[in-house]
Design an enzyme around this catalytic site. Structure first.
Site, PDB file in Angstrom:
ATOM      1  NE  ARG A  35     -18.753  -7.203 -19.338  1.00 58.90           N
ATOM      2  CZ  ARG A  35     -19.817  -6.812 -20.019  1.00 58.90           C
ATOM      3  NH1 ARG A  35     -20.411  -5.664 -19.737  1.00 58.90           N
ATOM      4  NH2 ARG A  35     -20.308  -7.553 -21.018  1.00 58.90           N
ATOM      5  NE  ARG A  75      -6.480  -2.729   5.187  1.00 56.12           N
ATOM      6  CZ  ARG A  75      -5.549  -3.362   5.861  1.00 56.12           C
ATOM      7  NH1 ARG A  75      -4.467  -2.744   6.253  1.00 56.12           N
ATOM      8  NH2 ARG A  75      -5.711  -4.621   6.159  1.00 56.12           N
ATOM      9  NE  ARG A  78      -1.341  -9.540   0.117  1.00 61.58           N
ATOM     10  CZ  ARG A  78      -2.239  -9.648   1.113  1.00 61.58           C
ATOM     11  NH1 ARG A  78      -2.988  -8.608   1.432  1.00 61.58           N
ATOM     12  NH2 ARG A  78      -2.377 -10.768   1.766  1.00 61.58           N
ATOM     13  CG  ASP A 109      -1.893  -1.123   1.274  1.00 59.20           C
ATOM     14  OD1 ASP A 109      -1.936  -1.894   0.301  1.00 59.20           O
ATOM     15  OD2 ASP A 109      -2.624  -1.258   2.281  1.00 59.20           O
TER      16      ASP A 109
HETATM   17  O1  F6P Z   1      -1.622  -5.388   3.530  1.00 51.76           O
HETATM   18  C1  F6P Z   1      -2.386  -4.483   2.877  1.00 51.76           C
HETATM   19  C2  F6P Z   1      -3.410  -5.136   2.006  1.00 51.76           C
HETATM   20  O2  F6P Z   1      -2.796  -5.769   0.919  1.00 51.76           O
HETATM   21  C3  F6P Z   1      -4.453  -4.115   1.569  1.00 51.76           C
HETATM   22  O3  F6P Z   1      -4.096  -3.472   0.392  1.00 51.76           O
HETATM   23  C4  F6P Z   1      -5.687  -4.965   1.457  1.00 51.76           C
HETATM   24  O4  F6P Z   1      -6.843  -4.209   1.698  1.00 51.76           O
HETATM   25  C5  F6P Z   1      -5.500  -5.989   2.541  1.00 51.76           C
HETATM   26  O5  F6P Z   1      -4.125  -6.128   2.725  1.00 51.76           O
HETATM   27  C6  F6P Z   1      -6.112  -7.341   2.261  1.00 51.76           C
HETATM   28  O6  F6P Z   1      -5.814  -8.189   3.313  1.00 51.76           O
HETATM   29  P1  F6P Z   1      -6.135  -9.749   3.447  1.00 51.76           P
HETATM   30  O7  F6P Z   1      -4.864 -10.466   3.086  1.00 51.76           O
HETATM   31  O8  F6P Z   1      -6.485  -9.913   4.864  1.00 51.76           O
HETATM   32  O9  F6P Z   1      -7.253 -10.073   2.514  1.00 51.76           O
END
Ligand code: F6P
Length: 410
Positions: free
Chosen positions: A298, A195, A307, A139
């Site tokens: 869409r 977020r 990630r 983030d």
């Molecule tokens: O760590 C931050 C994040 O990747 C945010 O961008 C996202 O909202 C959240 O984690 C999602 O978390 P989880 O792995 O609990 O779904």
């Protein structure tokens, strides 16, 4: 001949907490390697703070091969908060202290964002535990006090390991989405994690997104009306009648039915630090765009793509550079600090010379600065593009320009 190393007989333990990033294993490996060279025995605490609760869950990393390029965290992660929080009101810090003593941990390195490092800060401030925080988040919203030199001025910016890999993934994904979008002459609304901060959403413009919405700027009823007009015009002027709109998962969006500014959640359940899970705003925005403009739209959730996968080259060198600063902190027994980049620099200049260490007391959340986003243009500014170009290089977009002559039947 036997040479005694400086920290022989001492133990350094590493943990990672919060959402994973592709750069955590690299951070662990870089810190582990340097600490080993100094003579430390190196432990890994499993599942963040959870691994220091109860009987503890600790592994030895000292002489075990470690792959720092492989994304995620081999030490596993959790959002466990040892201090009282919104969800768990119990104070479990005593258990943490007991395990630090049981495992004879002399120094703790905590890889995390504001939540994990916020707990580390309390351990240092309240109990004097020797802690070194290590930044981490896709983030990019953890205050690192990094400076961005632009247009003859110095402005505060942020650079957290994990963000460069996440941003690269969003850039590449956006660049790919053009082909399907152009084929159907649609508007695609691409939802991006982050977020409460729009840093990561900004990386979509490096893959050719033409419009962007961030959580820092509320989409009130008035702004929505203006937005729909803006989008329609932008689409009509686009050469292939195709538009990609990047939206942050946490965008505040006016709900006409309820007459409130809403966020869209995948689940309203809070984690131990009080965060809900976002998801679904892209579908809401896409369907309203279709209704209000008559253009087919869409939603596409990029979800865990930023990630996922391996550590980017920029992140690899960034984590290695910050780990060099950890050595400096260890040698001076300077605890309660977090290594950060002093300036935002391109890959080739990622060196210890550009690092500094900030007090853990000075961390916290840092949203996208106002100078980085133009709310009237629903787009990022040249200043943000300059910031990102240090990390992502040049913008990329798959191109195929065509204009076929129309065939008229005789
Ligand atoms: O760590 C931050 C994040 O990747 C945010 O961008 C996202 O909202 C959240 O984690 C999602 O978390 P989880 O792995 O609990 O779904």
């Amino acid at each position: 001949m036997r040479t005694e190393k400086l920290f022989s007989g001492k133990t350094l333990a590493i943990l990672s907490g919060g959402g994973d990033t592709p750069a955590i294993n690299s951070s662990i490996e870089c810190v582990r390697n340097r600490a080993s060279m100094l003579g430390f025995k190196v432990y890994g605490i499993q599942r963040g703070w959870k691994g220091l609760l109860g009987n503890g869950d600790v592994v030895d990393l000292t002489n075990i091969p470690y792959n720092g390029i492989y994304g995620g965290t081999a030490l596993l992660s959790s959002r466990t908060n040892p201090f009282p929080g919104k969800k768990n009101t119990e104070d479990r810090s005593e258990q943490i202290l007991r395990n630090i003593e049981r495992y004879k941990i002399d120094v703790l390195v905590t890889i995390g964002g504001d939540d994990t490092n916020g707990a580390a800060k309390k351990l240092y401030e309240q109990y004097g535990i020797p802690v070194i925080g290590f930044p981490k988040t896709i983030d990019n919203d953890l205050r690192t006090h990094t400076l961005h030199h632009y247009g003859g001025q110095q402005n505060e910016t942020v650079l957290c390991p994990g963000f460069p890999s996440g941003a690269l993934a969003i850039k590449k994904l956006t660049a790919k989405l053009h082909t399907t979008n152009e084929s159907h002459q649609r508007i695609m609304v691409l939802e991006v994690m982050g977020r409460d901060a729009g840093w990561l959403t900004g990386s979509a413009i490096f893959g050719g997104a033409q419009v962007a919405l961030i959580p820092e700027v509320e989409m009130t009823r008035e702004r929505k009306d203006f937005f729909f007009e803006f989008v329609k015009e932008k689409y009509m002027r686009s050469p292939k009648r195709s538009l990609i709109i990047a939206v942050s998962e946490g965008v505040r969006w006016w709900n006409e039915e309820k007459q409130t500014l809403d966020m869209v959640y995948a689940s309203p359940d809070l984690d131990e630090y009080g965060h809900p899970r976002f998801g679904g705003i892209s579908g809401v925005i896409a369907s309203e765009i279709s209704k209000r403009t008559g253009i087919e739209a869409r939603g596409q959730i990029s979800g865990y793509i930023p990630r996922a996968g391996k550590c980017s080259e920029y992140d690899r060198r960034l984590t290695s550079t910050l780990a060099d600063k950890v050595v400096d902190l260890l040698l001076r027994a300077d605890y309660g600090k977090m290594p950060v980049m002093k300036n935002i620099v391109p890959y080739s200049e990622l060196e210890e010379y550009h690092t500094s260490a900030i007090e853990m007391g000075n961390i916290g959340n840092f949203p996208l600065p106002e100078d980085y986003y133009n709310a009237n243009e629903f787009y990022f500014t040249d200043q943000y593009i300059d910031f990102l170009s240090n990390i992502l290089g040049a913008p990329y977009r798959m191109e195929f320009d065509y204009e076929f002559p129309l065939v008229i039947p005789h």
